[in-house]
Design a protein around this motif. Structure first.
Motif, PDB file in Angstrom:
ATOM      1  N   UNK A 146       4.067  -0.541  18.035  1.00 16.58           N
ATOM      2  CA  UNK A 146       4.006   1.050  18.530  1.00 16.58           C
ATOM      3  C   UNK A 146       5.175   1.840  18.897  1.00 16.58           C
ATOM      4  N   UNK A 147       6.500   1.088  18.560  1.00 18.46           N
ATOM      5  CA  UNK A 147       8.133   1.934  18.499  1.00 18.46           C
ATOM      6  C   UNK A 147       7.461   2.540  17.779  1.00 18.46           C
ATOM      7  N   UNK A 148       7.438   1.747  16.356  1.00 11.92           N
ATOM      8  CA  UNK A 148       7.188   2.300  14.555  1.00 11.92           C
ATOM      9  C   UNK A 148       6.414   3.628  15.182  1.00 11.92           C
ATOM     10  N   UNK A 149       5.328   3.072  15.047  1.00 11.67           N
ATOM     11  CA  UNK A 149       4.340   4.099  14.923  1.00 11.67           C
ATOM     12  C   UNK A 149       4.511   6.052  15.980  1.00 11.67           C
ATOM     13  N   UNK A 150       4.876   4.835  17.183  1.00 13.95           N
ATOM     14  CA  UNK A 150       4.858   6.602  17.856  1.00 13.95           C
ATOM     15  C   UNK A 150       6.171   7.216  17.705  1.00 13.95           C
ATOM     16  N   UNK A 151       7.743   6.615  16.661  1.00 13.25           N
ATOM     17  CA  UNK A 151       8.407   7.492  16.415  1.00 13.25           C
ATOM     18  C   UNK A 151       7.910   8.103  15.495  1.00 13.25           C
ATOM     19  N   UNK A 152       6.944   8.032  14.310  1.00 12.81           N
ATOM     20  CA  UNK A 152       6.964   8.698  12.862  1.00 12.81           C
ATOM     21  C   UNK A 152       5.665  10.006  13.897  1.00 12.81           C
ATOM     22  N   UNK A 153       5.488   9.943  14.761  1.00 10.42           N
ATOM     23  CA  UNK A 153       4.456  10.785  15.181  1.00 10.42           C
ATOM     24  C   UNK A 153       5.213  11.554  16.317  1.00 10.42           C
ATOM     25  N   UNK A 154       6.102  11.016  17.148  1.00 12.00           N
ATOM     26  CA  UNK A 154       6.607  12.103  17.913  1.00 12.00           C
ATOM     27  C   UNK A 154       7.659  12.612  17.097  1.00 12.00           C
ATOM     28  N   UNK A 155       8.196  12.022  16.515  1.00  8.86           N
ATOM     29  CA  UNK A 155       9.079  12.857  14.977  1.00  8.86           C
ATOM     30  C   UNK A 155       8.609  13.703  14.913  1.00  8.86           C
ATOM     31  N   UNK A 156       7.182  13.702  13.717  1.00  9.96           N
ATOM     32  CA  UNK A 156       6.388  15.004  13.537  1.00  9.96           C
ATOM     33  C   UNK A 156       6.768  15.763  14.782  1.00  9.96           C
ATOM     34  N   UNK A 157       5.502  15.624  15.910  1.00 15.91           N
ATOM     35  CA  UNK A 157       5.443  16.930  16.873  1.00 15.91           C
ATOM     36  C   UNK A 157       7.257  17.280  17.335  1.00 15.91           C
ATOM     37  N   UNK A 158       7.873  16.507  16.667  1.00 17.18           N
ATOM     38  CA  UNK A 158       9.337  17.552  17.699  1.00 17.18           C
ATOM     39  C   UNK A 158       9.622  18.572  16.082  1.00 17.18           C
ATOM     40  N   UNK A 179       7.300   2.962  25.122  1.00 19.24           N
ATOM     41  CA  UNK A 179       8.119   3.020  23.289  1.00 19.24           C
ATOM     42  C   UNK A 179       9.614   2.995  24.464  1.00 19.24           C
ATOM     43  N   UNK A 180      10.339   3.208  25.104  1.00 16.41           N
ATOM     44  CA  UNK A 180      11.287   3.770  25.166  1.00 16.41           C
ATOM     45  C   UNK A 180      11.818   2.519  26.205  1.00 16.41           C
ATOM     46  N   UNK A 181      10.771   2.153  27.286  1.00 15.39           N
ATOM     47  CA  UNK A 181      11.280   0.324  27.478  1.00 15.39           C
ATOM     48  C   UNK A 181      11.174  -0.178  26.301  1.00 15.39           C
ATOM     49  N   UNK A 182      10.436  -0.331  26.130  1.00 14.96           N
ATOM     50  CA  UNK A 182       9.845  -1.372  24.563  1.00 14.96           C
ATOM     51  C   UNK A 182      11.806  -1.599  23.835  1.00 14.96           C
ATOM     52  N   UNK A 183      11.851  -0.160  23.945  1.00 18.04           N
ATOM     53  CA  UNK A 183      13.091  -0.034  22.665  1.00 18.04           C
ATOM     54  C   UNK A 183      13.929  -0.226  23.537  1.00 18.04           C
ATOM     55  N   UNK A 184      14.736  -0.511  24.437  1.00 17.58           N
ATOM     56  CA  UNK A 184      15.446  -0.672  25.590  1.00 17.58           C
ATOM     57  C   UNK A 184      15.762  -2.192  25.494  1.00 17.58           C
ATOM     58  N   UNK A 240      16.125   2.135  17.711  1.00 16.66           N
ATOM     59  CA  UNK A 240      15.557   1.945  18.365  1.00 16.66           C
ATOM     60  C   UNK A 240      16.292   2.901  19.438  1.00 16.66           C
ATOM     61  N   UNK A 241      17.998   2.974  19.459  1.00 20.63           N
ATOM     62  CA  UNK A 241      18.640   4.433  20.163  1.00 20.63           C
ATOM     63  C   UNK A 241      17.448   5.811  19.480  1.00 20.63           C
ATOM     64  N   UNK A 242      17.583   5.650  18.317  1.00 19.51           N
ATOM     65  CA  UNK A 242      17.426   7.441  17.669  1.00 19.51           C
ATOM     66  C   UNK A 242      15.858   7.169  18.307  1.00 19.51           C
ATOM     67  N   UNK A 243      14.865   5.884  18.530  1.00 19.00           N
ATOM     68  CA  UNK A 243      13.765   6.503  18.874  1.00 19.00           C
ATOM     69  C   UNK A 243      13.790   6.562  20.073  1.00 19.00           C
ATOM     70  N   UNK A 244      14.573   6.486  21.096  1.00 17.08           N
ATOM     71  CA  UNK A 244      14.798   6.977  22.663  1.00 17.08           C
ATOM     72  C   UNK A 244      14.603   8.507  23.015  1.00 17.08           C
ATOM     73  N   UNK A 245      15.607   8.540  21.835  1.00 18.27           N
ATOM     74  CA  UNK A 245      16.166  10.271  22.369  1.00 18.27           C
ATOM     75  C   UNK A 245      14.997  11.150  21.758  1.00 18.27           C
TER      76      UNK A 245
END
Length: 469
Positions: A134-146, A191-196, A212-217
């Protein structure tokens, strides 16, 4: 037959199945997924349903499910109520209800409760594996979205006569590369909860702390730009709880003064978090637009700018019609208060029997609240079972914390409690617990299953782990 089934490595089979199911559920959130022929999605998830039900059958044969447990008994009665409601309302539709029943069984007894209490089969490594996906997939998708927000991209693609997919910014909110910003943003909170969790409990297989810190941001940016009010609410709740727990552990005050100082610290942190999320939205609202399909966006009443959602004043929007939907659901419930009207045929029933209701007039199939959805779909019988289950789980957590405390509890159990609370709070405005096949629902039932074993072996876990290691 029994001997053959006994030799099947069901736990490895189930673990692989859960991984494939989660990956497929994640893929469903990609916007371009909607362009695939519908038969592909139907074929994939029909196959997963068949395999999942087969695993359930193997569990029954091996007696891995203890139906004498209160938890499993309540869930079994709930499924029985759902099936009975489907039979009673069969003339309004049956195939969709069969699918709902099968996936409910899979959620309860394959994703969630899959073994009896004699075996502590849930391990930290299995939890970390689910987290990483979840962390990796959502990081990639959210980064593209940003990135689509940074370049102010806003395009709408026509799928069907009344269906469209947005890429980037639409309705003054960020769809990005997700199908739906509401379902995407609540998983961003998870995903923020998991990274924390991985930052403070760096177990074997966890992702890098800096990642994980970058992912939270990145997730915080996406939640802010998604303008999902339900996710905002859960994110602020999660921030308050985590800040309270960490401050209580850090400060040496005990008793009333410890609680007071922690509460004040958590309140200040939550206020700062809320201001930060609003500042993020303000920042992106002033970025000049480089690429926007203005003509197509305006055709759908959308805007290509980040800012206050245009649908806040659009009464046709579902999120602004929730109170009307809930009132309509209550009217239908009063007419079928014993067994309800199952989710697969609620719209057909409403149009046939109660055509004047809001849901019938607007054509809404979902109630957008699990707290109203359960009574509507399963009546007072199903409500007693499921709400009873939720209440029992709450007191299970409470009794554990009363006995050994939060700090001494296994960190995975604390994680389960936070997932349980966050998803149920979000359930007030969305149906992300039952009657929906989503990542959020998967996470909820998976960690409910995890919690059973950690509650049983709580003291053992407390001796082995600490929350902030």
């Amino acid at each position: 037959m029994t001997a053959l089934i006994g030799k099947v490595p069901i736990e490895k089979f189930r673990s692989a199945y859960l991984t494939v199911l989660l990956v497929c559920l994640c893929a469903r959130n990609i916007g371009v997924y909607a362009f695939l022929p519908s038969f592909i999605d139907i074929s994939v998830f029909s196959g997963l349903a068949i395999v999942g039900f087969f695993i359930f059958f193997l569990e029954l044969m091996r007696k891995d499910i203890d139906f004498h447990l209160t938890d499993n008994l309540l869930l079994t009665f709930f499924i029985g109520t759902l099936i009975l409601s489907s039979i009673i309302n069969f003339r309004y539709g049956i195939f969709q209800n069969i699918k709902e029943c099968i996936w409910t069984i899979i959620s309860f007894f394959v994703v969630g409760f899959c073994c009896n209490r004699k075996n502590n089969l849930f391990t930290v490594s299995r939890v970390v594996k689910i987290q990483n996906i979840i962390i990796i997939f959502w990081f990639a998708m959210s980064l593209l979205s940003v990135f689509t927000a940074l370049f102010q991209i806003g395009h709408v693609f026509h799928i069907k006569e009344i269906s469209w997919i947005a890429v980037g910014i639409a309705e003054n909110r960020l769809f990005g590369v997700f199908v739906n910003p509401n379902s995407a943003s609540i998983v961003s909170v998870i995903a923020i909860l998991f990274s924390t969790f991985q930052i403070f409990y760096n177990s074997k297989g966890s992702l890098n702390r800096i990642f994980n810190m970058v992912s939270i941001a990145i997730q915080l940016v996406y939640i802010s730009l998604s303008e999902s009010r339900g996710s905002y609410m859960v994110c602020l709740f999660l921030g308050f709880v985590l800040a309270f727990l960490f401050s209580y552990k850090i400060f040496k005050f005990k008793g009333f003064y410890g609680i007071l100082v922690s509460f004040c610290t958590a309140s200040i942190f939550t206020l700062a978090l809320f201001c930060t999320m609003n500042l993020i939205t303000k920042f992106f609202s002033v970025i000049p637009s480089f690429s926007s399909d203005v003509e197509v966006l305006s055709r759908y009443g959308c805007s290509s700018r980040i800012g206050k959602r245009s649908d806040y004043v659009n009464n046709n929007d579902v999120s602004n019609s929730r109170f009307n939907i809930w009132i309509s659901a209550w009217e239908i419930f009063k007419n079928n208060w014993i067994f309800g009207v199952t989710p697969g045929n609620i719209l057909t029933y409403a149009k046939s029997v109660m055509p004047e209701t809001f849901m019938a007039v607007r054509g809404y199939k979902r109630v957008h609240s699990i707290w109203f959805g359960i009574p509507l779909y399963t009546g007072i019988c199903g409500t007693f079972c499921m709400f009873g289950f939720f209440i029992k789980k709450f007191f299970d957590f409470y009794e554990n914390y009363k006995k050994i405390g939060i700090i001494r509890s296994a960190p995975v159990l604390n994680l389960c409690a936070l997932v349980f609370a966050c998803v149920l709070i979000y359930g007030f405005v969305e149906s992300e617990v039952l009657f929906v096949n989503s990542v959020c629902s998967f996470v909820f039932w998976f960690f409910i299953g995890i919690s059973v074993n950690y509650l049983d072996y709580g003291m053992k876990g407390a001796k082995s782990y600490t929350f902030c290691k």
